[in-house]
Scaffold this active site. Structure first.
Site, PDB file in Angstrom:
ATOM      1  N   THR A 144      40.043  59.557  76.430  1.00 18.02           N
ATOM      2  CA  THR A 144      40.732  60.208  75.321  1.00 18.02           C
ATOM      3  C   THR A 144      41.342  61.546  75.751  1.00 18.02           C
ATOM      4  O   THR A 144      40.854  62.177  76.697  1.00 18.02           O
ATOM      5  CB  THR A 144      39.713  60.469  74.180  1.00 18.02           C
ATOM      6  OG1 THR A 144      40.267  61.388  73.249  1.00 18.02           O
ATOM      7  CG2 THR A 144      38.413  61.063  74.683  1.00 18.02           C
ATOM      8  N   ASP A 145      42.362  61.997  75.023  1.00 15.15           N
ATOM      9  CA  ASP A 145      42.926  63.331  75.294  1.00 15.15           C
ATOM     10  C   ASP A 145      41.982  64.443  74.827  1.00 15.15           C
ATOM     11  O   ASP A 145      42.166  65.611  75.171  1.00 15.15           O
ATOM     12  CB  ASP A 145      44.310  63.485  74.642  1.00 15.15           C
ATOM     13  CG  ASP A 145      44.297  63.391  73.116  1.00 15.15           C
ATOM     14  OD1 ASP A 145      43.248  63.047  72.535  1.00 15.15           O
ATOM     15  OD2 ASP A 145      45.346  63.642  72.503  1.00 15.15           O
ATOM     16  N   GLU A 146      40.948  64.061  74.043  1.00 13.78           N
ATOM     17  CA  GLU A 146      40.043  65.095  73.518  1.00 13.78           C
ATOM     18  C   GLU A 146      39.235  65.773  74.627  1.00 13.78           C
ATOM     19  O   GLU A 146      38.681  66.848  74.424  1.00 13.78           O
ATOM     20  CB  GLU A 146      39.120  64.501  72.447  1.00 13.78           C
ATOM     21  CG  GLU A 146      39.921  63.964  71.277  1.00 13.78           C
ATOM     22  CD  GLU A 146      39.090  63.634  70.053  1.00 13.78           C
ATOM     23  OE1 GLU A 146      38.051  64.262  69.837  1.00 13.78           O
ATOM     24  OE2 GLU A 146      39.511  62.729  69.316  1.00 13.78           O
TER      25      GLU A 146
ATOM     26  N   TYR B  12      31.163  64.155  71.216  1.00 16.96           N
ATOM     27  CA  TYR B  12      31.953  62.970  71.603  1.00 16.96           C
ATOM     28  C   TYR B  12      32.816  63.274  72.818  1.00 16.96           C
ATOM     29  O   TYR B  12      32.763  62.568  73.834  1.00 16.96           O
ATOM     30  CB  TYR B  12      32.832  62.519  70.419  1.00 16.96           C
ATOM     31  CG  TYR B  12      33.952  61.579  70.837  1.00 16.96           C
ATOM     32  CD1 TYR B  12      33.664  60.303  71.326  1.00 16.96           C
ATOM     33  CD2 TYR B  12      35.301  61.959  70.756  1.00 16.96           C
ATOM     34  CE1 TYR B  12      34.688  59.437  71.733  1.00 16.96           C
ATOM     35  CE2 TYR B  12      36.321  61.108  71.149  1.00 16.96           C
ATOM     36  CZ  TYR B  12      36.007  59.846  71.638  1.00 16.96           C
ATOM     37  OH  TYR B  12      37.004  58.994  72.041  1.00 16.96           O
TER      38      TYR B  12
ATOM     39  N   LYS C  59      32.677  61.804  76.695  1.00 17.84           N
ATOM     40  CA  LYS C  59      33.799  61.089  77.337  1.00 17.84           C
ATOM     41  C   LYS C  59      34.218  61.818  78.616  1.00 17.84           C
ATOM     42  O   LYS C  59      34.540  61.190  79.629  1.00 17.84           O
ATOM     43  CB  LYS C  59      34.989  60.966  76.379  1.00 17.84           C
ATOM     44  CG  LYS C  59      34.784  60.024  75.212  1.00 17.84           C
ATOM     45  CD  LYS C  59      34.554  58.578  75.598  1.00 17.84           C
ATOM     46  CE  LYS C  59      35.777  57.914  76.165  1.00 17.84           C
ATOM     47  NZ  LYS C  59      35.542  56.451  76.403  1.00 17.84           N
TER      48      LYS C  59
HETATM   49  P1  NAD Z   1      35.570  51.738  68.281  1.00 24.05           P
HETATM   50  O1  NAD Z   1      34.461  52.640  67.840  1.00 24.05           O
HETATM   51  O2  NAD Z   1      36.459  51.132  67.264  1.00 24.05           O
HETATM   52  O3  NAD Z   1      34.970  50.536  69.148  1.00 24.05           O
HETATM   53  C1  NAD Z   1      33.975  50.717  70.111  1.00 24.05           C
HETATM   54  C2  NAD Z   1      33.416  49.349  70.467  1.00 24.05           C
HETATM   55  O4  NAD Z   1      32.396  49.544  71.480  1.00 24.05           O
HETATM   56  C3  NAD Z   1      32.732  48.642  69.294  1.00 24.05           C
HETATM   57  O5  NAD Z   1      33.136  47.284  69.249  1.00 24.05           O
HETATM   58  C4  NAD Z   1      31.239  48.746  69.604  1.00 24.05           C
HETATM   59  O6  NAD Z   1      30.485  47.645  69.115  1.00 24.05           O
HETATM   60  C5  NAD Z   1      31.269  48.772  71.128  1.00 24.05           C
HETATM   61  N1  NAD Z   1      30.070  49.421  71.694  1.00 24.05           N
HETATM   62  C6  NAD Z   1      29.521  50.610  71.309  1.00 24.05           C
HETATM   63  N2  NAD Z   1      28.419  50.849  72.059  1.00 24.05           N
HETATM   64  C7  NAD Z   1      28.312  49.827  72.943  1.00 24.05           C
HETATM   65  C8  NAD Z   1      27.394  49.517  73.986  1.00 24.05           C
HETATM   66  N3  NAD Z   1      26.352  50.316  74.265  1.00 24.05           N
HETATM   67  N4  NAD Z   1      27.601  48.388  74.713  1.00 24.05           N
HETATM   68  C9  NAD Z   1      28.639  47.557  74.430  1.00 24.05           C
HETATM   69  N5  NAD Z   1      29.515  47.786  73.443  1.00 24.05           N
HETATM   70  C10 NAD Z   1      29.353  48.908  72.708  1.00 24.05           C
HETATM   71  O7  NAD Z   1      36.388  52.588  69.347  1.00 24.05           O
HETATM   72  P2  NAD Z   1      37.956  52.562  69.649  1.00 24.05           P
HETATM   73  O8  NAD Z   1      38.630  53.475  68.712  1.00 24.05           O
HETATM   74  O9  NAD Z   1      38.407  51.154  69.753  1.00 24.05           O
HETATM   75  O10 NAD Z   1      37.967  53.245  71.082  1.00 24.05           O
HETATM   76  C11 NAD Z   1      37.815  52.457  72.260  1.00 24.05           C
HETATM   77  C12 NAD Z   1      37.839  53.369  73.456  1.00 24.05           C
HETATM   78  O11 NAD Z   1      39.055  54.107  73.487  1.00 24.05           O
HETATM   79  C13 NAD Z   1      36.718  54.410  73.455  1.00 24.05           C
HETATM   80  O12 NAD Z   1      36.250  54.542  74.781  1.00 24.05           O
HETATM   81  C14 NAD Z   1      37.395  55.677  72.985  1.00 24.05           C
HETATM   82  O13 NAD Z   1      36.769  56.812  73.533  1.00 24.05           O
HETATM   83  C15 NAD Z   1      38.783  55.489  73.543  1.00 24.05           C
HETATM   84  N6  NAD Z   1      39.870  56.163  72.783  1.00 24.05           N
HETATM   85  C16 NAD Z   1      39.990  55.989  71.442  1.00 24.05           C
HETATM   86  C17 NAD Z   1      41.054  56.600  70.759  1.00 24.05           C
HETATM   87  C18 NAD Z   1      41.262  56.389  69.274  1.00 24.05           C
HETATM   88  O14 NAD Z   1      42.151  57.038  68.699  1.00 24.05           O
HETATM   89  N7  NAD Z   1      40.531  55.496  68.611  1.00 24.05           N
HETATM   90  C19 NAD Z   1      41.956  57.380  71.448  1.00 24.05           C
HETATM   91  C20 NAD Z   1      41.812  57.534  72.840  1.00 24.05           C
HETATM   92  C21 NAD Z   1      40.762  56.901  73.481  1.00 24.05           C
END
Ligand code: NAD
Length: 354
Positions: free
Chosen positions: A133-135, A159, A163
């Site tokens: 993430t950019d965070e 969080y 990350k």
């Molecule tokens: P989300 O919370 O919607 O999904 C996370 C998924 O990971 C879920 O399906 C959950 O069941 C699974 N999970 C959690 N703990 C787990 C474990 N111990 N083992 C296996 N699976 C597990 O998250 P998202 O928004 O889809 O984000 C996905 C990735 O992208 C993350 O790594 C997040 O940091 C990154 N990200 C998200 C955003 C955003 O805006 N949502 C932006 C940049 C990066």
């Protein structure tokens, strides 16, 4: 290609898997623990594909990961599994430390012997793509700067700190052991199948129900928004064609104040759903200002120039077109979010168990 995706039942992971199954001939194994954020309903459209498999697996479980790697024999691992909600990380950081840091470490440490044991041709082609993430870069408050791939890390929340730690582990495994890794740091995503606790779906669903639309503090937080399907397309592109050892920033060049995002949602709803809940005159009248979150970053903004110059990437959706599509999706897919709100999405299991 055989692609192992972790966290594929989440918001971005499910968009990635739908993209891979619809637009490529690759085979996917989705490893997901199915926390509250994991929703297999989001994969219903691809669950019957012979190129899709699901296994309920925790990324902190080394033995289970090693067994899945041995059986599935991936050429590419795309790691998205994480705890992802900043407010939850403030209320209870332990799960974030465990999954985001220990889970990433465990996955790296199980991929390392798997990769080392591959025959020379497959070993040379193997890749591990870490989604971040950019965070991790912190706050750009009061500046006109953008985050680049060389911006120093300065995370603010449990969080983003977890990350940031996971990114450092991935870089270290590449430098120390030669594991062929890539990292991408993306801005805020929005779009279909987004869990209702996140800003945009939360506001759409509250407005439809005539509930207050809570906006934090001085309402001046600025986020850089990217439509999730643009991110999914990009992830596959970077994971396959990006340079090993590199970091790529992904963003939509859509800087918006949170308050303006909420006002835009209200304006779209005025157009699409003019018949409002009883007692509501204008959707925007539902906006209320609530106490700010501790450590709240004011501004994030991504310089996605490297993606553009190196991989020719640019998003297909503008913020306006993406937001319209998103609001329409929530209006047309009430059963998806109603099953989330009433909890029944956790009772069913859809998919081919690996
Ligand atoms: P989300 O919370 O919607 O999904 C996370 C998924 O990971 C879920 O399906 C959950 O069941 C699974 N999970 C959690 N703990 C787990 C474990 N111990 N083992 C296996 N699976 C597990 O998250 P998202 O928004 O889809 O984000 C996905 C990735 O992208 C993350 O790594 C997040 O940091 C990154 N990200 C998200 C955003 C955003 O805006 N949502 C932006 C940049 C990066």
């Amino acid at each position: 290609m055989r692609i192992l995706v972790t966290g594929g039942a989440g918001f971005i992971g499910s968009a990635l898997i739908r993209h891979i199954i619809r637009h490529s001939s690759h085979t996917v194994l989705n490893l997901d623990k199915q926390t509250y954020a994991g929703n297999l309903d989001s994969l219903a459209s691809v669950a019957d594909s012979p190129r899709y498999q699901f296994s309920q697996t925790d990324v902190c479980d080394a033995a289970a990961l090693a067994a899945q790697l041995r059986l599935f024999q991936p050429a590419l691992v795309i790691h998205l599994a994480a705890e992802s909600h900043v407010d939850r990380s403030i209320d209870g950081p332990a799960d974030f430390i465990h999954t985001n840091i220990v889970g990433t470490y465990t996955l790296l440490e199980t991929c390392r012997p798997y990769w080392q044991g591959l025959d020379p041709e497959r070993k040379a082609a193997f890749r591990f793509h870490h989604v971040s993430t950019d965070e991790v870069y912190g706050d750009l408050d009061g500046t006109s700067e953008l985050f680049t791939e060389t911006t120093s890390y300065s995370p603010s929340s449990p969080y983003s700190a977890s990350k940031a730690s996971s990114d450092h582990l991935v870089h270290a495994w590449q430098r120390t052991y030669g594991l062929p890794t890539l990292v991408s740091n993306c801005s805020n995503n929005y779009g279909p199948f987004h869990f209702p606790e996140k800003l945009i779906p939360h506001m759409i669903l509250n407005a439809l129900q005539g509930r207050p639309l809570p906006v934090y503090g001085a309402s001046d937080q600025i986020r850089d928004w990217l439509y999730v399907e643009d991110h999914a397309r990009t992830l596959l592109e970077v994971a396959v064609h990006g340079r090993v050892g590199e970091t790529y920033n992904i963003g939509g060049h859509n800087e918006k104040r949170n308050l303006d995002v909420v006002r835009s949602i209200c304006a779209i709803l005025e157009e699409l759903v003019p018949a409002k809940p009883a007692g509501v005159d204008r959707y925007a009248d539902l906006i209320v200002f609530v106490e700010d979150r501790p450590g709240h970053d004011r501004r994030y903004a991504i310089d996605a120039g490297k993606m553009f110059w190196e991989l020719g990437w640019r998003p297909q959706e503008t913020f306006d077109s993406g937001l319209h599509k998103t609001v329409r999706w929530y209006l047309e897919n009430t059963s998806w979010w109603q099953r989330v709100l009433n909890g029944t999405y956790r009772l069913d299991r859809i998919g081919n168990q690996a």
